[in-house]
Design a protein around this motif. Structure first.
Motif, PDB file in Angstrom:
ATOM      1  N   GLN A  27     -16.766 -32.273   1.390  1.00 47.48           N
ATOM      2  CA  GLN A  27     -17.445 -31.493   2.420  1.00 47.48           C
ATOM      3  C   GLN A  27     -17.577 -32.298   3.707  1.00 47.48           C
ATOM      4  N   ALA A  28     -17.857 -33.588   3.559  1.00 48.01           N
ATOM      5  CA  ALA A  28     -17.983 -34.430   4.751  1.00 48.01           C
ATOM      6  C   ALA A  28     -16.672 -34.511   5.518  1.00 48.01           C
ATOM      7  N   ASP A  48     -25.403 -25.544   4.670  1.00 51.15           N
ATOM      8  CA  ASP A  48     -25.313 -25.648   6.141  1.00 51.15           C
ATOM      9  C   ASP A  48     -24.135 -26.552   6.511  1.00 51.15           C
ATOM     10  N   PHE A  49     -23.499 -26.242   7.612  1.00 54.42           N
ATOM     11  CA  PHE A  49     -22.450 -27.135   8.123  1.00 54.42           C
ATOM     12  C   PHE A  49     -22.332 -26.959   9.633  1.00 54.42           C
ATOM     13  N   TYR A  50     -21.787 -27.947  10.271  1.00 55.81           N
ATOM     14  CA  TYR A  50     -21.468 -27.854  11.699  1.00 55.81           C
ATOM     15  C   TYR A  50     -19.945 -28.002  11.840  1.00 55.81           C
ATOM     16  N   TRP A  51     -19.415 -27.361  12.889  1.00 55.42           N
ATOM     17  CA  TRP A  51     -17.949 -27.228  13.001  1.00 55.42           C
ATOM     18  C   TRP A  51     -17.542 -27.410  14.461  1.00 55.42           C
ATOM     19  N   MET A  52     -16.353 -27.949  14.664  1.00 50.55           N
ATOM     20  CA  MET A  52     -15.831 -28.124  16.030  1.00 50.55           C
ATOM     21  C   MET A  52     -14.304 -28.112  16.001  1.00 50.55           C
ATOM     22  N   GLU A  53     -13.712 -27.430  16.959  1.00 56.44           N
ATOM     23  CA  GLU A  53     -12.264 -27.442  17.174  1.00 56.44           C
ATOM     24  C   GLU A  53     -12.009 -27.439  18.684  1.00 56.44           C
ATOM     25  N   LYS A  54     -10.939 -28.133  19.106  1.00 53.38           N
ATOM     26  CA  LYS A  54     -10.541 -28.139  20.523  1.00 53.38           C
ATOM     27  C   LYS A  54      -9.133 -27.571  20.626  1.00 53.38           C
ATOM     28  N   VAL A  55      -8.987 -26.481  21.379  1.00 52.27           N
ATOM     29  CA  VAL A  55      -7.700 -25.783  21.492  1.00 52.27           C
ATOM     30  C   VAL A  55      -7.503 -25.348  22.953  1.00 52.27           C
ATOM     31  N   ASN A  56      -6.379 -25.748  23.526  1.00 51.01           N
ATOM     32  CA  ASN A  56      -5.986 -25.297  24.867  1.00 51.01           C
ATOM     33  C   ASN A  56      -7.105 -25.457  25.891  1.00 51.01           C
ATOM     34  N   GLY A  57      -7.688 -26.617  25.968  1.00 47.00           N
ATOM     35  CA  GLY A  57      -8.708 -26.887  26.972  1.00 47.00           C
ATOM     36  C   GLY A  57     -10.045 -26.249  26.673  1.00 47.00           C
ATOM     37  N   ARG A  58     -10.206 -25.696  25.520  1.00 46.02           N
ATOM     38  CA  ARG A  58     -11.485 -25.100  25.125  1.00 46.02           C
ATOM     39  C   ARG A  58     -12.040 -25.863  23.917  1.00 46.02           C
ATOM     40  N   VAL A  59     -13.354 -26.074  23.925  1.00 47.03           N
ATOM     41  CA  VAL A  59     -14.024 -26.749  22.794  1.00 47.03           C
ATOM     42  C   VAL A  59     -14.910 -25.712  22.089  1.00 47.03           C
ATOM     43  N   PHE A  60     -14.543 -25.473  20.835  1.00 46.30           N
ATOM     44  CA  PHE A  60     -15.324 -24.543  20.017  1.00 46.30           C
ATOM     45  C   PHE A  60     -16.256 -25.349  19.087  1.00 46.30           C
ATOM     46  N   PHE A  61     -17.497 -25.000  19.055  1.00 42.15           N
ATOM     47  CA  PHE A  61     -18.428 -25.678  18.140  1.00 42.15           C
ATOM     48  C   PHE A  61     -19.460 -24.665  17.626  1.00 42.15           C
ATOM     49  N   ALA A  62     -19.966 -24.967  16.452  1.00 41.57           N
ATOM     50  CA  ALA A  62     -20.890 -24.014  15.813  1.00 41.57           C
ATOM     51  C   ALA A  62     -21.800 -24.746  14.824  1.00 41.57           C
ATOM     52  N   VAL A  63     -22.954 -24.144  14.565  1.00 39.30           N
ATOM     53  CA  VAL A  63     -23.860 -24.529  13.469  1.00 39.30           C
ATOM     54  C   VAL A  63     -24.001 -23.303  12.573  1.00 39.30           C
ATOM     55  N   ALA A  64     -23.642 -23.457  11.286  1.00 42.35           N
ATOM     56  CA  ALA A  64     -23.610 -22.312  10.368  1.00 42.35           C
ATOM     57  C   ALA A  64     -24.512 -22.568   9.155  1.00 42.35           C
ATOM     58  N   ASP A  65     -25.020 -21.476   8.615  1.00 41.31           N
ATOM     59  CA  ASP A  65     -25.891 -21.519   7.418  1.00 41.31           C
ATOM     60  C   ASP A  65     -25.335 -20.506   6.427  1.00 41.31           C
ATOM     61  N   PRO A 110     -23.216 -23.802  -4.701  1.00 42.94           N
ATOM     62  CA  PRO A 110     -22.714 -22.501  -4.216  1.00 42.94           C
ATOM     63  C   PRO A 110     -22.583 -22.461  -2.695  1.00 42.94           C
ATOM     64  N   GLY A 111     -23.613 -22.982  -1.999  1.00 46.41           N
ATOM     65  CA  GLY A 111     -23.545 -22.992  -0.537  1.00 46.41           C
ATOM     66  C   GLY A 111     -22.434 -23.880  -0.017  1.00 46.41           C
ATOM     67  N   ALA A 112     -22.204 -24.998  -0.712  1.00 50.97           N
ATOM     68  CA  ALA A 112     -21.143 -25.917  -0.278  1.00 50.97           C
ATOM     69  C   ALA A 112     -19.771 -25.282  -0.415  1.00 50.97           C
ATOM     70  N   LEU A 113     -19.538 -24.563  -1.535  1.00 49.81           N
ATOM     71  CA  LEU A 113     -18.252 -23.884  -1.718  1.00 49.81           C
ATOM     72  C   LEU A 113     -18.028 -22.856  -0.613  1.00 49.81           C
ATOM     73  N   LEU A 114     -19.090 -22.108  -0.312  1.00 52.66           N
ATOM     74  CA  LEU A 114     -18.963 -21.093   0.727  1.00 52.66           C
ATOM     75  C   LEU A 114     -18.776 -21.736   2.101  1.00 52.66           C
ATOM     76  N   SER A 115     -19.414 -22.894   2.329  1.00 52.73           N
ATOM     77  CA  SER A 115     -19.284 -23.566   3.635  1.00 52.73           C
ATOM     78  C   SER A 115     -17.848 -24.031   3.876  1.00 52.73           C
ATOM     79  N   VAL A 116     -17.180 -24.521   2.835  1.00 51.88           N
ATOM     80  CA  VAL A 116     -15.775 -24.942   2.979  1.00 51.88           C
ATOM     81  C   VAL A 116     -14.909 -23.731   3.326  1.00 51.88           C
ATOM     82  N   ASN A 120     -21.060 -36.011  -5.759  1.00 54.43           N
ATOM     83  CA  ASN A 120     -20.770 -37.019  -4.721  1.00 54.43           C
ATOM     84  C   ASN A 120     -19.348 -36.858  -4.187  1.00 54.43           C
ATOM     85  N   TYR A 121     -18.442 -36.571  -5.112  1.00 51.20           N
ATOM     86  CA  TYR A 121     -17.060 -36.366  -4.672  1.00 51.20           C
ATOM     87  C   TYR A 121     -16.959 -35.103  -3.822  1.00 51.20           C
ATOM     88  N   ALA A 122     -17.716 -34.064  -4.245  1.00 51.08           N
ATOM     89  CA  ALA A 122     -17.743 -32.841  -3.444  1.00 51.08           C
ATOM     90  C   ALA A 122     -18.352 -33.106  -2.075  1.00 51.08           C
TER      91      ALA A 122
END
Length: 681
Positions: free
Chosen positions: A446-447, A476-493, A500-506, A440-442
């Motif tokens: 991750q959240a 699985d995780f989803y990711w987003m960053e906004k830099v210099n007027g650009r919005v980067f987003f992704a869905v990763a597996d 193990p998957g959670a450690l790798l996702s971080v 739960n703490y992990a």
């Protein structure tokens, strides 16, 4: 109780010793015993008895005469006393007025013969002879019955075998009516005793079938042997058998039955007392005694044939010794095994019956006294039956007691095991709580790396994220960053799921952020190429080859325009416009170690108002369910996106969630699920 039992046990020893002394000193005692008073008998005068010496031939053959000539009848005055047994042809001329019985005193074997043309022919004892002559047996000795015919005179021709020491042939004549009046009670007692033995056989045979206790086998053989012995010894049966079999065959059958009797008794006592398992030394002695019985009975019978001895004392002494032998292990087991007492008691009763029959029977006409041995045998069989019943009951009680002890031990073991299981359960539950708390703490950690829903909507506008981890933490995780007027987003597996998957996702989320923020890479394909190098750099310190990585769809949305750049590692991008779906293919390689590594392709897409863009991991399409338990599959997933793209984004999320739950049904979720959608406004 002990003194009484000790007295009962010691009694047979004295009884057996006396019996052996008596039998040894009183050979032929039975010959003096008769239930008929001497006043009832008429001794035939010597002048009416003649004899001729001859050699016995086979049945139906001419008999060889001693002088190989015609028959020469000699007067009894010429008979010389002999110390050896002798075979004679007797001719007895009788005058009688009613049916009578002839007793050839001292005769061991009698065979009635015929005189045809001055030649004696040996025949069976019935069938071809005159119907008024037939054999009868009493007290193991053969007599002749003469039924009244047309005349009052008759001549008996007989082949007679006498034992040693005969002075001369003596013949008594009894009135048949007087004899058979006295035999009436005897026949009744014989029938009752034999009937009782037959009933015991039937009852115990039923017990054998129902209980399958092996002790019944030798017991039934013992009862059957005694029954056959009585049948062969008693008068009525002998009359029937002697008309079928030769007397010597009956004599051999008597010896065989006696041997069976002794052996079956030893066998029964061995099983009854459990000698094989409780007293192995005595078990070996009993086995040797069984073999000795066969040898001794066979040897005595051979000597009887060769030496023409009529004494049965050796067999009797051996039988007495066997009964005495069994008393010793029975006495030793008395303190520990209650049924042993009944075996000793039955032996005492049998001993008393034999002594009463032997000592008292010679001076009384009482049928009960004369049949004391037979009555004692029946009583012994009844006691044996009771003993077997007690033995079976005792074994059942011991088995029940053993089962109860086993149940108590089992219950104690169960209680012990239950306590151990409870303790281990507590330990496991404590560890589980600790693990779950850690997970739960992990999950919270991750959240923390996942962009909040509000931030997504403020940055991307109309959008949704359907995020369903298989366990508490996900690969699985989803990711987003906004830099210099650009919005980067992704869905990763990431490879695997759970911890193990959670450690790798971080790790992979951090790599994407570093590529954008620190390395200032803004093209999705360039970012993925850099992510490969960064990830391999993390794992190159390991002594083992690490092939873990991630599949993802990465996008860059220009805020000042509707330009969208996309690069994918195994995960495509779906664009739905005007009810049509366009799939942008990814590179077929992961972010991670890959043997045929290539640079990632970069796709530039000009979006229009109302276009819907979808990114997804493989968890949704690979979920098993439906009526046939098959995968949801990508074609169905793409059809679903087309059918819902006009709905509001939150409704699209709810529809996708309800649909996959309905599809899954009772099946387990097999992988993490992550679907992201956005609409251009």
């Amino acid at each position: 109780m002990r003194p009484v039992k000790g007295y009962i046990i010691s009694s047979p020893i004295t009884i057996y010793v006396l019996l052996i002394i008596l039998l040894t000193s009183c050979d032929g005692l039975e010959k003096k015993s008769t239930f008929i008073d001497s006043a009832d008998a008429v001794q035939i005068q010597d002048e009416f008895i003649t004899y001729s010496e001859a050699i016995v031939g086979e049945e139906g053959e001419l008999l060889k005469l001693a002088n190989n000539d015609t028959i020469t009848w000699k007067s009894l005055s010429e008979f010389a006393i002999t110390e050896e047994s002798v075979n004679l042809f007797l001719k007895v001329e009788l005058t009688y007025h009613s049916s009578c019985i002839v007793n050839l005193k001292g005769a061991q074997i009698i065979e009635l013969v015929e005189l045809q043309d001055s030649i004696i022919i040996k025949r069976k004892n019935a069938g071809v002879l005159a119907e008024n002559q037939r054999l009868y047996r009493y007290k193991d000795k053969p007599w002749v019955i003469l039924d009244a015919a047309t005349g009052d005179k008759s001549t008996i021709y007989a082949s007679v075998e006498y034992g040693r020491g005969i002075k001369k042939p003596i013949v008594y004549l009894y009135d048949e009516q007087v004899v058979f009046d006295k035999l009436l009670v005897k026949k009744f007692i014989e029938g009752v005793l034999i009937g009782a033995l037959v009933i015991l056989l039937i009852i115990n045979l039923i017990f054998l079938i129902s209980t399958r206790d092996k002790v019944y086998f030798p017991y039934l053989l013992y009862v059957a042997s005694f029954t056959l012995l009585f049948l062969l010894r008693e008068s009525i049966i002998y009359e029937i058998i002697s008309s079928i079999w030769l007397p010597r065959f009956i004599d051999a059958l008597l010896f065989i039955t006696t041997g069976m009797l002794i052996i079956s008794y030893l066998w029964f006592a061995s099983r009854y007392l459990h000698l094989k398992t409780k007293q192995s030394y005595w078990y070996k002695i009993v086995r040797l005694s069984m073999v000795g019985t066969i040898v001794i009975v066979a040897l005595i019978y051979v000597l009887r044939l060769v030496a023409h001895s009529s004494s049965t004392i050796p067999v009797t002494i051996w039988s007495v010794g066997i009964f005495l032998l069994i008393n010793i292990p029975a006495w030793k087991r008395l303190r520990f095994y209650k049924p042993a007492f009944l075996l000793l008691l039955s032996n005492i009763i049998l001993s008393l019956g034999g002594i009463v029959n032997l000592l008292i029977g010679i001076q009384t006409n009482s049928m009960l006294v004369n049949h004391a041995l037979e009555i004692a045998v029946v009583l012994q069989m009844v006691i044996f039956s009771k003993g077997i019943g007690d033995r079976v009951k005792l074994e059942m009680q011991e088995k029940h007691r053993a089962q109860k002890d086993a149940m108590r031990m089992l219950e104690a073991k169960v209680v012990e095991r239950t306590a151990e299981v409870t303790m281990q359960k507590g330990i496991v539950e404590k560890k589980n709580r600790s693990i779950i708390d850690s997970l739960n703490y992990a999950h919270h950690i991750q959240a923390a790396i996942l962009p909040p829903a509000k931030l997504l909507k403020d940055t991307l506008g109309e959008c949704f994220v359907l995020y369903k981890p298989k366990t508490i933490v996900a690969g699985d995780f989803y990711w987003m960053e906004k830099v210099n007027g650009r919005v980067f987003f992704a869905v990763a597996d990431c490879t695997g799921h759970g911890v193990p998957g959670a450690l790798l996702s971080v790790m992979c989320s951090n790599i994407l952020s570093r590529a954008v923020k620190e390395m200032q890479l803004y093209q999705p394909s360039t970012i993925l190429d850099a992510a490969v190098n960064l990830l391999e750099g993390y794992f190159e310190k390991s002594t083992k080859e690490v092939k873990d990585g991630m599949d993802l769809a990465l996008c860059c949305l220009h805020s000042d325009s509707r330009l969208l750049e996309y690069a994918g590692a195994n995960n495509p991008l779906y664009l739905v416009r005007n009810d049509e779906l366009v799939e942008f293919k990814p590179n077929r390689q992961p972010v991670g170690k890959y043997r045929k590594r290539q640079l990632f392709n970069n796709h530039v897409i000009e979006l229009r108002k109302g276009d819907c863009v979808y990114l997804s991991s493989d968890g949704y399409a690979d979920q098993f369910g439906g009526e046939n338990g098959t995968k949801y599959r990508y074609n169905r997933f793409k059809d679903s996106l087309i059918s819902i793209h006009t709905l509001e984004m939150n409704k699209q999320e709810n529809w996708l969630n309800e649909t996959i739950e309905d599809w899954k049904g009772d099946n387990d979720q097999i992988d993490d699920i992550c679907v992201m959608g956005l609409r251009m406004t």
